[in-house]
Design a protein around this motif. Structure first.
Motif, short mmCIF file in Angstrom:
data_model
loop_
_atom_site.label_atom_id
_atom_site.label_comp_id
_atom_site.label_asym_id
_atom_site.label_seq_id
_atom_site.Cartn_x
_atom_site.Cartn_y
_atom_site.Cartn_z
N MET A 60 0.85 -1.20 0.00
CA MET A 60 0.00 0.00 0.00
C MET A 60 0.87 1.24 0.00
SD MET A 60 -2.71 1.20 2.97
CE MET A 60 -3.96 -0.03 2.62
N ILE A 61 0.36 2.31 -0.58
CA ILE A 61 0.96 3.64 -0.42
C ILE A 61 -0.15 4.60 0.01
CG2 ILE A 61 2.79 3.27 -2.12
CD1 ILE A 61 1.15 5.09 -4.04
N GLY A 62 0.24 5.72 0.63
CA GLY A 62 -0.71 6.75 1.00
C GLY A 62 -0.57 7.96 0.10
N ILE A 63 -1.70 8.54 -0.26
CA ILE A 63 -1.74 9.78 -1.04
C ILE A 63 -2.48 10.83 -0.22
CG2 ILE A 63 -2.49 10.91 -3.17
CD1 ILE A 63 -0.43 8.80 -3.74
N GLY A 64 -1.82 11.97 0.00
CA GLY A 64 -2.45 13.03 0.80
C GLY A 64 -2.05 14.40 0.30
N MET A 65 -2.31 15.39 1.11
CA MET A 65 -2.05 16.78 0.74
C MET A 65 -1.05 17.39 1.72
SD MET A 65 -4.24 17.50 -1.85
CE MET A 65 -5.07 19.10 -1.87
N LEU A 66 -0.17 18.21 1.21
CA LEU A 66 0.79 18.92 2.05
C LEU A 66 0.23 20.32 2.32
CD1 LEU A 66 3.45 18.96 3.53
CD2 LEU A 66 4.53 19.78 1.43
N TRP A 67 -0.36 20.51 3.50
CA TRP A 67 -1.02 21.77 3.83
C TRP A 67 0.00 22.76 4.35
CZ3 TRP A 67 -5.39 21.68 1.56
CH2 TRP A 67 -6.10 20.49 1.44
N LYS A 113 3.00 19.03 -7.39
CA LYS A 113 4.25 18.33 -7.08
C LYS A 113 4.00 17.34 -5.94
CE LYS A 113 8.31 20.49 -6.77
NZ LYS A 113 9.29 19.67 -7.49
N ALA A 114 4.62 16.17 -6.03
CA ALA A 114 4.50 15.14 -4.99
C ALA A 114 5.79 15.05 -4.19
CB ALA A 114 4.19 13.79 -5.63
N LEU A 115 5.68 15.23 -2.89
CA LEU A 115 6.80 15.03 -1.97
C LEU A 115 6.60 13.71 -1.25
CD1 LEU A 115 7.06 18.63 -0.46
CD2 LEU A 115 8.35 17.66 -2.34
N VAL A 116 7.69 12.99 -1.00
CA VAL A 116 7.59 11.66 -0.42
C VAL A 116 8.01 11.68 1.05
CG1 VAL A 116 9.92 10.94 -1.18
CG2 VAL A 116 8.17 9.21 -0.72
N LEU A 117 7.24 10.96 1.85
CA LEU A 117 7.62 10.65 3.23
C LEU A 117 8.10 9.21 3.24
CD1 LEU A 117 7.68 11.42 6.30
CD2 LEU A 117 5.40 10.37 6.44
N TYR A 128 2.88 9.96 -0.25
CA TYR A 128 3.14 11.03 -1.21
C TYR A 128 2.18 12.18 -0.93
CZ TYR A 128 5.98 7.54 -3.48
OH TYR A 128 6.95 6.59 -3.72
N PHE A 129 2.75 13.34 -0.65
CA PHE A 129 1.97 14.51 -0.29
C PHE A 129 2.03 15.54 -1.40
CE2 PHE A 129 3.06 12.57 3.81
CZ PHE A 129 1.78 12.37 4.28
N LEU A 130 0.85 16.04 -1.78
CA LEU A 130 0.70 16.87 -2.96
C LEU A 130 0.67 18.34 -2.59
CD1 LEU A 130 -2.16 14.80 -4.66
CD2 LEU A 130 0.31 14.38 -4.71
N THR A 131 1.38 19.16 -3.36
CA THR A 131 1.35 20.59 -3.15
C THR A 131 1.25 21.32 -4.48
OG1 THR A 131 2.51 22.51 -2.23
CG2 THR A 131 3.89 20.75 -3.12
N ILE A 165 -7.63 13.76 -8.81
CA ILE A 165 -7.05 13.62 -10.15
C ILE A 165 -5.54 13.72 -10.08
CG2 ILE A 165 -6.99 14.61 -12.47
CD1 ILE A 165 -9.90 15.60 -11.93
N GLY A 166 -5.03 14.72 -9.33
CA GLY A 166 -3.58 14.82 -9.18
C GLY A 166 -3.00 13.59 -8.53
N GLY A 167 -3.67 13.11 -7.47
CA GLY A 167 -3.19 11.90 -6.80
C GLY A 167 -3.20 10.69 -7.70
N ALA A 168 -4.26 10.54 -8.50
CA ALA A 168 -4.34 9.41 -9.44
C ALA A 168 -3.21 9.47 -10.47
CB ALA A 168 -5.70 9.41 -10.14
N LYS A 169 -2.87 10.67 -10.91
CA LYS A 169 -1.77 10.81 -11.88
C LYS A 169 -0.42 10.51 -11.23
CE LYS A 169 -4.01 13.89 -15.18
NZ LYS A 169 -3.92 15.16 -15.94
N VAL A 170 -0.27 10.86 -9.94
CA VAL A 170 0.96 10.50 -9.23
C VAL A 170 1.07 8.98 -9.11
CG1 VAL A 170 2.12 10.59 -6.98
CG2 VAL A 170 1.17 12.68 -7.98
N VAL A 171 -0.03 8.33 -8.78
CA VAL A 171 -0.04 6.86 -8.71
C VAL A 171 0.33 6.26 -10.06
CG1 VAL A 171 -1.52 4.83 -8.37
CG2 VAL A 171 -1.66 6.77 -6.78
N GLU A 172 -0.20 6.84 -11.11
CA GLU A 172 0.11 6.39 -12.48
C GLU A 172 1.62 6.52 -12.75
OE1 GLU A 172 -2.89 7.02 -16.03
OE2 GLU A 172 -1.60 8.79 -15.79
N ALA A 173 2.21 7.63 -12.33
CA ALA A 173 3.64 7.85 -12.53
C ALA A 173 4.49 6.87 -11.72
CB ALA A 173 4.01 9.29 -12.15
N LEU A 174 3.93 6.36 -10.62
CA LEU A 174 4.63 5.38 -9.79
C LEU A 174 4.49 3.95 -10.32
CD1 LEU A 174 3.55 6.82 -6.33
CD2 LEU A 174 5.90 6.73 -7.18
N GLY A 175 3.71 3.79 -11.36
CA GLY A 175 3.54 2.45 -11.94
C GLY A 175 2.15 1.90 -11.84
#
Length: 551
Positions: A60-67, A113-117, A128-131, A165-175
């Motif tokens: 599993m991976i987590g997708i969230g937002m960087l507030w 942009k996706a930043l990784v923890l 992966y946190f989105l900003t 949508i941004g998170g789905a595209k990040v997941v797509e970029a990860l494979g």
């Protein structure tokens, strides 16, 4: 940075039971005090899920937002009442994943942009946190990821587009992934990204699961459908296609109902909430099966190990000693914030959670004279602590918080604390004798704070709502109020619950604490023993694979 974080990567061998790829989408995560991207229970729950997924070696991976400003910092005015403060946060341990994607908001391109923890930082699966707060975006686009639960509806819609949508595209970029899990409906636009990719409702349903967390209307978001369409919420799908996919033919668009029609399976977050959710939603056509997976919390993160070991040894002296040490740590915070010196030999009641009207923070104050007498009894005194964060623009909730502050200023053994984040939450749960839970039944979907209180020897005193019916044995591991008549108006229910609560305190709880210490320790130990493993997040993380992802 290391190239492994540009693809689907885990630093452990995946457990064969959990090999299916899952991307978990949530608007907030309570992972660590230092990462302030959460508001309350939803975030605490999601954080525990990410920790337990790591412990179980799940794929599993987590997708969230960087507030940028987090939720808010809870500060005080000169008169000690509450003041929300928004301050920029910095996290040097988040690394650039090398992934930037493009979404449309109002037909306007926005870069995400996706930043990784990394897992080794806080013991979670990769996250992966989105900003959008990057130089390549204009000012308005940069503000999308500034505030969690922004009060402006258009900004909230934009946040959903970025996460979904941004998170789905990040997941797509990860494979890519096999399952997309929406933890609440905030990420709903990802379903329309799947529609763009696969073109059929059946193909969306194969990949999408959904968790609903609240029976509260305010928690089930709705927007005007033309506004959503104009803001690009449907990711290029025509209004007719969006209506056809979701069955939304009216003026308003319900995110929860749409998610239930687009997912292959969904769940409520306690057995009772599963029943309530089915009653709420099954009358609508096209809704998927709604199961129940009771929320839980991560033991290794929340439980005090020394207290737990004393309970395992059945060592009452060590249990008593450690509990008093934990109370001292909590009371040091009370003294720091309020100047009051609480005593470790006094029964300490804590009410701490998100401030919302249905949670009834001020139920104890329904009869002020009785409350004063209750806390001022010289032979059997009681200390009461309140803490929690109202939504910063919910002025009624802030008024309740400030009312409690004013009351506390008149009584030496009553305190209201600010800064209810993970570390204060930990101190309150480890230092309380009683964890008080007073929602109007059945409006609390789960209520996980009581689980972590139980892990630390806090005895739940609660309405029979959320997870409590699955756990509580009145007088054995907790104290439970009789069920109020929910057919009556709120005022009548409140009177019933208040009178039952005070009777329970005055006739049973307080006398047992002061005059039957052996029985009190028995209840304390049972509260700890009965909460694990049934309400520990490893059980929950396993059930999500078993009942949702692999179904």
């Amino acid at each position: 940075m290391a190239s492994q974080y540009n693809r689907w990567y885990h630093p452990y061998e995946i457990n064969e039971k959990y090999k299916k790829r899952v991307a978990y989408f949530c608007m907030e995560y309570g992972i660590h005090q230092a990462l302030k991207i959460y508001s309350g229970g939803l975030g605490f729950l999601a954080g525990s899920h990410m920790r337990s997924a790591f412990e179980l070696r799940q794929n599993m991976i987590g997708i969230g937002m960087l507030w940028k400003y987090g939720y808010y910092d809870q500060e005080r005015n000169e008169d000690q009442t509450m003041r929300p403060h928004f301050q920029q946060k910095f996290y040097i341990y988040l690394e650039d994943s090398g992934i930037t994607v493009r979404v449309l908001v109002n037909d306007h391109p926005v870069l995400v942009k996706a930043l990784v923890l990394k897992p080794e930082i806080f013991g979670t699966v990769p996250m992966y946190f989105l900003t959008t707060d990057i130089p390549d975006n204009d000012h308005l686009a940069r503000t999308i990821t500034h505030r969690l639960y922004d009060p402006e509806p258009r900004t909230r819609i934009a946040q959903s587009i970025v996460l979904g949508i941004g998170g789905a595209k990040v997941v797509e970029a990860l494979g890519g992934t096999e399952i997309y899990h929406m933890n609440e409906g905030h990420a709903l636009p990802l379903a329309f990204k799947l529609f763009e990719d696969f073109g059929k409702l059946d193909e969306i349903r194969k990949r999408l699961v959904f968790t609903t967390h609240t029976p509260e209307k305010a928690g089930n978001e709705e927007h005007e459908i033309h506004l959503l369409h104009n803001m690009s919420f449907f990711n290029g799908a025509t209004l007719e296609e969006a209506r056809e996919l979701t069955g939304m033919h009216g003026h308003m668009f319900s995110h929860t109902l749409a998610a239930l029609r687009l997912a292959k399976v969904a769940n409520g977050v306690s057995q009772l909430h599963g029943e309530v959710a089915r009653e709420m939603w099954y009358e609508n056509e096209g809704v998927c099966e709604i199961k129940a997976i009771t929320n839980a919390q991560n033991f290794s993160f929340w439980a005090d190990k020394e207290l737990w070991q004393a309970q395992e040894r059945d060592d009452n002296a060590s249990l008593d000693r450690r509990k008093r040490e934990l109370k001292r740590e909590l009371f040091a915070e009370v003294a720091n914030q309020t100047g009051k010196l609480f005593r470790t030999d006094v029964l300490t009641v804590v009410w701490a959670r998100r401030f919302a009207a249905y949670k009834r923070a001020d139920l104890l104050l329904r009869d002020m004279q009785r409350f004063v007498e209750f806390v001022s009894n010289k032979e059997m005194p009681v200390q009461v602590i309140w803490a929690g964060k109202p939504y910063p623009f919910d002025y009624n909730a802030i008024a309740v918080f400030n009312k409690l502050v004013k009351v506390s200023q008149q009584l030496d053994n009553v305190a209201v604390l600010t800064g209810y984040e993970i570390e204060l939450s930990r101190k309150l749960k480890q230092g309380c004798d009683i964890w008080l839970n007073t929602p109007r039944r059945p409006r609390e979907a789960s209520g996980t704070s009581g689980m972590t209180a139980s892990m630390n020897g806090g005895v739940n005193v609660s309405v029979l709502d959320g997870w409590i019916p699955e756990y509580a044995r009145n007088g054995e591991n907790s104290f439970v109020l009789p069920v109020a008549d929910v057919s009556k108006p709120d005022e009548v229910q409140d009177d019933q619950d208040y009178n039952n609560l005070m009777k329970l305190f005055e006739k049973e709880i307080v006398p047992v604490y002061y005059h039957n210490h052996e029985r009190w320790l028995h209840i304390t130990k049972q509260s700890m023993r009965d909460v694990v493993p049934q309400f520990e997040a490893n059980r929950m993380a396993h059930e999500y694979y078993d009942l949702l992802f692999n179904s």
